[in-house]
Design a protein around this motif. Structure first.
Motif, PDB file in Angstrom:
ATOM      1  N   TYR A  18       0.861  -1.188   0.000  1.00  0.00           N
ATOM      2  CA  TYR A  18       0.000   0.000   0.000  1.00  0.00           C
ATOM      3  C   TYR A  18       0.888   1.226   0.000  1.00  0.00           C
ATOM      4  O   TYR A  18       1.361   1.688   1.026  1.00  0.00           O
ATOM      5  CB  TYR A  18      -0.914  -0.007   1.231  1.00  0.00           C
ATOM      6  CG  TYR A  18      -1.875   1.157   1.295  1.00  0.00           C
ATOM      7  CD1 TYR A  18      -1.858   2.059   2.366  1.00  0.00           C
ATOM      8  CD2 TYR A  18      -2.807   1.360   0.281  1.00  0.00           C
ATOM      9  CE1 TYR A  18      -2.737   3.114   2.419  1.00  0.00           C
ATOM     10  CE2 TYR A  18      -3.686   2.420   0.325  1.00  0.00           C
ATOM     11  CZ  TYR A  18      -3.648   3.292   1.409  1.00  0.00           C
ATOM     12  OH  TYR A  18      -4.531   4.349   1.447  1.00  0.00           O
ATOM     13  N   ASP A  19       1.190   1.702  -1.190  1.00  0.00           N
ATOM     14  CA  ASP A  19       2.001   2.897  -1.325  1.00  0.00           C
ATOM     15  C   ASP A  19       1.419   3.743  -2.439  1.00  0.00           C
ATOM     16  O   ASP A  19       0.317   3.472  -2.942  1.00  0.00           O
ATOM     17  CB  ASP A  19       3.460   2.534  -1.608  1.00  0.00           C
ATOM     18  CG  ASP A  19       3.586   1.598  -2.799  1.00  0.00           C
ATOM     19  OD1 ASP A  19       4.536   0.831  -2.837  1.00  0.00           O
ATOM     20  OD2 ASP A  19       2.699   1.646  -3.697  1.00  0.00           O
ATOM     21  N   ALA A  20       2.104   4.792  -2.836  1.00  0.00           N
ATOM     22  CA  ALA A  20       1.545   5.729  -3.806  1.00  0.00           C
ATOM     23  C   ALA A  20       1.275   5.083  -5.153  1.00  0.00           C
ATOM     24  O   ALA A  20       0.448   5.566  -5.923  1.00  0.00           O
ATOM     25  CB  ALA A  20       2.476   6.931  -3.973  1.00  0.00           C
ATOM     26  N   ARG A  21       1.957   3.969  -5.448  1.00  0.00           N
ATOM     27  CA  ARG A  21       1.691   3.294  -6.722  1.00  0.00           C
ATOM     28  C   ARG A  21       0.305   2.625  -6.733  1.00  0.00           C
ATOM     29  O   ARG A  21      -0.192   2.252  -7.787  1.00  0.00           O
ATOM     30  CB  ARG A  21       2.769   2.247  -7.002  1.00  0.00           C
ATOM     31  CG  ARG A  21       4.145   2.861  -7.240  1.00  0.00           C
ATOM     32  CD  ARG A  21       5.180   1.792  -7.528  1.00  0.00           C
ATOM     33  NE  ARG A  21       6.498   2.387  -7.715  1.00  0.00           N
ATOM     34  CZ  ARG A  21       6.938   2.869  -8.874  1.00  0.00           C
ATOM     35  NH1 ARG A  21       6.145   2.815  -9.940  1.00  0.00           N
ATOM     36  NH2 ARG A  21       8.135   3.393  -8.970  1.00  0.00           N
ATOM     37  N   ASP A  93       4.706   8.703   0.101  1.00  0.00           N
ATOM     38  CA  ASP A  93       5.708   8.755  -0.965  1.00  0.00           C
ATOM     39  C   ASP A  93       5.097   9.399  -2.208  1.00  0.00           C
ATOM     40  O   ASP A  93       3.915   9.765  -2.229  1.00  0.00           O
ATOM     41  CB  ASP A  93       6.236   7.352  -1.272  1.00  0.00           C
ATOM     42  CG  ASP A  93       5.135   6.379  -1.620  1.00  0.00           C
ATOM     43  OD1 ASP A  93       4.027   6.529  -1.069  1.00  0.00           O
ATOM     44  OD2 ASP A  93       5.352   5.481  -2.458  1.00  0.00           O
ATOM     45  N   THR A  94       5.866   9.548  -3.271  1.00  0.00           N
ATOM     46  CA  THR A  94       5.432  10.274  -4.467  1.00  0.00           C
ATOM     47  C   THR A  94       4.662   9.370  -5.417  1.00  0.00           C
ATOM     48  O   THR A  94       5.112   8.269  -5.739  1.00  0.00           O
ATOM     49  CB  THR A  94       6.646  10.862  -5.201  1.00  0.00           C
ATOM     50  OG1 THR A  94       7.338  11.744  -4.300  1.00  0.00           O
ATOM     51  CG2 THR A  94       6.204  11.635  -6.436  1.00  0.00           C
ATOM     52  N   GLU A  95       3.505   9.860  -5.849  1.00  0.00           N
ATOM     53  CA  GLU A  95       2.705   9.143  -6.852  1.00  0.00           C
ATOM     54  C   GLU A  95       3.320   9.454  -8.217  1.00  0.00           C
ATOM     55  O   GLU A  95       3.451  10.630  -8.586  1.00  0.00           O
ATOM     56  CB  GLU A  95       1.245   9.604  -6.771  1.00  0.00           C
ATOM     57  CG  GLU A  95       0.248   8.690  -7.474  1.00  0.00           C
ATOM     58  CD  GLU A  95       0.218   8.925  -8.969  1.00  0.00           C
ATOM     59  OE1 GLU A  95       0.185   7.935  -9.719  1.00  0.00           O
ATOM     60  OE2 GLU A  95       0.262  10.096  -9.390  1.00  0.00           O
ATOM     61  N   PRO A  96       3.728   8.424  -8.989  1.00  0.00           N
ATOM     62  CA  PRO A  96       4.559   8.686 -10.177  1.00  0.00           C
ATOM     63  C   PRO A  96       3.875   9.468 -11.287  1.00  0.00           C
ATOM     64  O   PRO A  96       4.531  10.227 -11.994  1.00  0.00           O
ATOM     65  CB  PRO A  96       4.940   7.271 -10.647  1.00  0.00           C
ATOM     66  CG  PRO A  96       3.923   6.365 -10.038  1.00  0.00           C
ATOM     67  CD  PRO A  96       3.534   6.996  -8.736  1.00  0.00           C
ATOM     68  N   GLY A 102       1.384  11.044  -1.934  1.00  0.00           N
ATOM     69  CA  GLY A 102       0.131  10.298  -1.850  1.00  0.00           C
ATOM     70  C   GLY A 102      -0.928  11.047  -1.078  1.00  0.00           C
ATOM     71  O   GLY A 102      -2.111  11.016  -1.413  1.00  0.00           O
ATOM     72  N   VAL A 103      -0.536  11.769  -0.012  1.00  0.00           N
ATOM     73  CA  VAL A 103      -1.489  12.546   0.785  1.00  0.00           C
ATOM     74  C   VAL A 103      -2.158  13.604  -0.079  1.00  0.00           C
ATOM     75  O   VAL A 103      -3.388  13.779  -0.049  1.00  0.00           O
ATOM     76  CB  VAL A 103      -0.769  13.202   1.983  1.00  0.00           C
ATOM     77  CG1 VAL A 103      -1.703  14.181   2.685  1.00  0.00           C
ATOM     78  CG2 VAL A 103      -0.285  12.142   2.950  1.00  0.00           C
ATOM     79  N   GLU A 104      -1.376  14.339  -0.868  1.00  0.00           N
ATOM     80  CA  GLU A 104      -1.945  15.396  -1.701  1.00  0.00           C
ATOM     81  C   GLU A 104      -2.825  14.827  -2.803  1.00  0.00           C
ATOM     82  O   GLU A 104      -3.861  15.405  -3.154  1.00  0.00           O
ATOM     83  CB  GLU A 104      -0.831  16.250  -2.301  1.00  0.00           C
ATOM     84  CG  GLU A 104      -1.361  17.496  -3.024  1.00  0.00           C
ATOM     85  CD  GLU A 104      -0.267  18.477  -3.377  1.00  0.00           C
ATOM     86  OE1 GLU A 104      -0.554  19.428  -4.135  1.00  0.00           O
ATOM     87  OE2 GLU A 104       0.879  18.309  -2.872  1.00  0.00           O
ATOM     88  N   VAL A 105      -2.452  13.672  -3.347  1.00  0.00           N
ATOM     89  CA  VAL A 105      -3.280  13.036  -4.378  1.00  0.00           C
ATOM     90  C   VAL A 105      -4.655  12.680  -3.818  1.00  0.00           C
ATOM     91  O   VAL A 105      -5.694  12.996  -4.394  1.00  0.00           O
ATOM     92  CB  VAL A 105      -2.578  11.775  -4.930  1.00  0.00           C
ATOM     93  CG1 VAL A 105      -3.546  10.960  -5.784  1.00  0.00           C
ATOM     94  CG2 VAL A 105      -1.369  12.157  -5.755  1.00  0.00           C
ATOM     95  N   VAL A 106      -4.658  12.036  -2.644  1.00  0.00           N
ATOM     96  CA  VAL A 106      -5.920  11.597  -2.043  1.00  0.00           C
ATOM     97  C   VAL A 106      -6.819  12.773  -1.706  1.00  0.00           C
ATOM     98  O   VAL A 106      -8.045  12.724  -1.859  1.00  0.00           O
ATOM     99  CB  VAL A 106      -5.641  10.750  -0.787  1.00  0.00           C
ATOM    100  CG1 VAL A 106      -6.914  10.541   0.026  1.00  0.00           C
ATOM    101  CG2 VAL A 106      -5.043   9.408  -1.182  1.00  0.00           C
TER     102      VAL A 106
END
Length: 696
Positions: A18-21, A93-96, A102-106
């Motif tokens: 469970y990571d940004a990927r 971590d960074t979503e590619p 990942g926090v900002e993406v969500v």
């Protein structure tokens, strides 16, 4: 962000990545603030509570997946709402694809989260990936703190825009920009997420307030659905904080007992099963294309039910712990399997006499049920998730219920056997009570109607007492009445002639409507009252059929009749008891029909007429010049019976009411007092009319 509520150590291992990927970005955020009701249903108290549910449900999804067993909800005195979980924490971590954390993406991207892929969640309540980002967009301030990988990470937003605040509260000076910040070390082994937000009062109505009883009810419900999960709700808005803790180990069996309001006839019966189904879904491939792909879905079914001595029915349904108050395919499957199981159980007894049958309402009498299903990516109707729409669920749930409940009714255990017999006796008694009440009501209704002098003399009633079978034809004109009277089946078809066009009740008052002879006759003949006092169970006919000429006057009459039923007898339309007859427009008479070939052929539209004429000409079938019917009176009784009244051959159009608000607007435009909208509608339609088809 303050750390007043400690993040405790996670109680679960991390077997799945469970990571940004795991996150998938579909689109951006801007439309949420412009049309918030599209995402949260409304901007009143219900919408405000829906935002809170979205954040809580994300934490519950983690617990449902086996990560974390406690959630804290804090209603702060400063207007902030804080939800803390002790699960894995949002990826930092960074979503590619986006280059964002990942926090900002969500929290800033619609349709982004860990619930689109198959690796992070097997079943969850938040499925559209819009919940957290929508709450962020509708908040004047949102702070997030994540404990993960031994560190604490923080980030703040205003209306969904990342940035930093110079102080506490939403009114503090805000500077846009910046991203996720490492705020220090986290306690050893501690993981989880804390979200604190202030709803934007420029979005929500002034009287929108959090409902503490609703929050307690939802927390209690969730603690039943996720056994072992501890939910603590603290209300710090008053002088002294109020703390409520919800924690239940008994699951939905305990929930069923909690919901039941009558003494039990049976113990709580647990029906559990599992199956798979194939579903075609669009999947985003490596090139960014959506490709239809067949995937295998796992469906878990878990149902708790209990019959009691009372008469009320309580059914609560859930999909991945999300309540579906309007039901859906899982409840449809449960109902079908329940009735089948009871029917089969009764076949092995002598409780039912010849000719008796059991209806669904008889089975549901005194029954309390909790229906839960768990599956990946269920199809909901809208973000508010009130109705499950996944088609395959109905079939699987019905099969599980029928099989598992069948085992209960055929059990040889002494207690189960005695309870099952008691339930079946109760169901049969309910069936007989229902039938006797209906027979008595129908007999009394017919007696009162026949003895009443209020029934119009021009009504040509039928002989049958079977309401479901009886049909009332409202016929245009006395000339058509004579033909219809010879064409009808007097056993179950009644006729009521009306003189020309009835009153437009959309513009008239209720007093004028009741004074109108034609409207009063129709209401008296239907026999169920009108307006708020309308009782569809008192209706004397199972079908009401408008039978008017197939011309513009006939269409106007049908519209006036539809307006009357919509305004004053709407349940008849809502339950599908109102129809419009479809008489033919043309008749072909074959001059020399072959053996087995019909001598007369009918068409119901100009397009069908042209096709039929070309077909007969091409096949060399000779026919007389086709007859064009301009009214029902031009048909003889045999023709009218064959084409319009005989249930084996006729065509009926059922009036339905899929959108009550839309129907109200259409009736107001067509029949209301405002002339301008109606004129615009007529002028617009005139340009589409083929002048060659105008009958002048």
């Amino acid at each position: 962000m303050p750390s007043s509520v400690p993040l405790s150590e996670s109680h679960s291992a991390e077997p799945r990545a469970y990571d940004a990927r795991s996150l998938m970005v579909l689109e951006g955020l801007e439309a949420v603030r412009k049309r918030p009701a599209m995402y949260i249903g409304s901007t009143d108290t219900k919408g405000l509570m829906h935002c809170l549910w979205e954040i809580i449900d994300n934490a519950v999804d983690e617990a449902l997946a086996g990560f974390g067993d406690a959630i804290e909800v804090l209603l702060g005195a400063n207007g902030a709402i804080t939800v803390t979980d002790h699960a894995r924490g949002i990826p930092v971590d960074t979503e590619p694809r986006t280059g964002l954390s990942g926090v900002e993406v969500v929290l800033t991207k619609l349709h982004a989260g860990g619930k689109f892929g198959s690796g992070s969640y097997g079943a969850s309540g938040g499925l559209h990936g819009v919940g957290a980002s929508v709450v962020n967009a509708l908040s004047s301030r949102l702070d997030v703190e994540v404990a993960r990988n031994g560190s604490r990470w923080t980030m703040s937003f205003r209306h969904g825009t990342p940035g930093s605040f110079a102080g506490e509260g939403p009114d503090a000076a805000f500077t846009p920009g910046g991203g996720l910040v490492k705020a220090g070390r986290a306690p050893k082994g501690a993981t989880g997420t804390r979200i604190r937000y202030w709803p934007d009062h420029n979005i929500f109505l002034k009287d929108a307030k959090l409902s503490l009883p609703d929050l307690y009810a939802r927390a209690r419900q969730t603690s039943f659905l996720v056994p072992g999960l501890r939910i603590e709700v603290t209300d710090a808005r008053g002088d002294a904080p109020q703390v409520e803790v919800f924690h239940h180990e008994g699951g939905i069996s305990e929930f069923c007992d909690f919901l039941a309001q009558d003494p039990p006839l049976t113990d709580v019966i647990r029906l559990q099963g599992h199956d798979t189904f194939e579903e075609t879904v669009p999947v985003l491939d490596d090139r960014g294309h959506m490709t239809p792909t067949d995937v295998t879905r796992d469906l878990g079914v878990d149902i708790a039910l209990r019959w009691g001595t009372g008469y009320d029915t309580i059914t609560k349904s859930f999909v991945n712990i999300i309540a579906t108050p309007s039901g859906g395919t899982h409840v449809q499957g449960y109902d079908r399997g329940l009735v089948r199981a009871v029917g089969r159980a009764l076949e092995g007894t002598r409780l039912l006499k010849s000719g008796e049958e059991v209806a669904k309402d008889d089975v549901l009498e005194g029954l309390t049920t909790v229906v839960t299903v768990r599956l990946a990516e269920p199809q909901f109707e809208g973000q508010t998730k009130e109705v499950l729409g996944t088609p395959a669920v109905s079939r699987i749930v019905a099969r599980v219920v029928e099989a598992e409940l069948g085992k209960y009714f055929s059990s040889t255990r002494r207690d189960d056997k005695q309870q099952a017999r008691t339930v079946l006796e109760k169901i049969v008694a309910a069936s007989r009570t229902r039938v006797q009440a209906r027979i008595h009501k129908e007999a009394q209704r017919r007696k009162n109607a026949l003895e009443s002098s209020t029934l119009p003399a021009k009504l040509k009633d039928c002989r049958s007492n079977d309401v479901d079978r009886c049909e009332l034809f409202i016929v245009e004109g006395d000339s058509a009445l004579g033909t219809a009277q010879r064409a009808r089946n007097a056993e179950y078809q009644a006729l009521l002639p009306i003189r020309g066009k009835i009153l437009n009740v959309q513009k008239a008052s209720i007093t004028d409507m009741l004074k109108n002879a034609e409207c009063a006759s129709i209401i008296q003949v239907v026999g169920a009252g009108s307006g708020r006092t309308f009782d569809i169970d008192a209706s004397r006919y199972g079908k009401v059929i408008f039978m008017a000429d197939a011309d513009s006057d006939g269409a106007h009459i049908r519209t006036l009749l539809a307006t009357l039923f919509f305004r004053y007898m709407r349940p008849m339309i809502e339950q599908g008891h109102v129809y419009s007859a479809v008489p033919p427009l043309h008749r072909f008479e074959l001059t020399n029909p072959k053996k087995g070939q019909e001598k007369y052929l009918y068409t119901y539209s100009d397009a069908e007429y042209e096709r039929k004429r070309a077909e007969l000409t091409k096949k060399g079938i000779r026919f007389k010049e086709p007859q064009r019917y301009k009214g029902l009176g031009e048909m003889d009784a045999d023709q009218l019976m064959e084409t319009t009244m005989d249930p084996r051959r006729r065509t009926l159009r059922r009036l339905t009411l899929d959108d009550a608000e839309g129907a109200e607007q259409v009736f107001e435009m067509l029949m209301g007092s405002e002339v301008a909208p109606r004129k615009e509608f007529i002028v617009d339609g005139a340009y589409r009319l083929d002048q060659e088809h105008i009958d002048v």
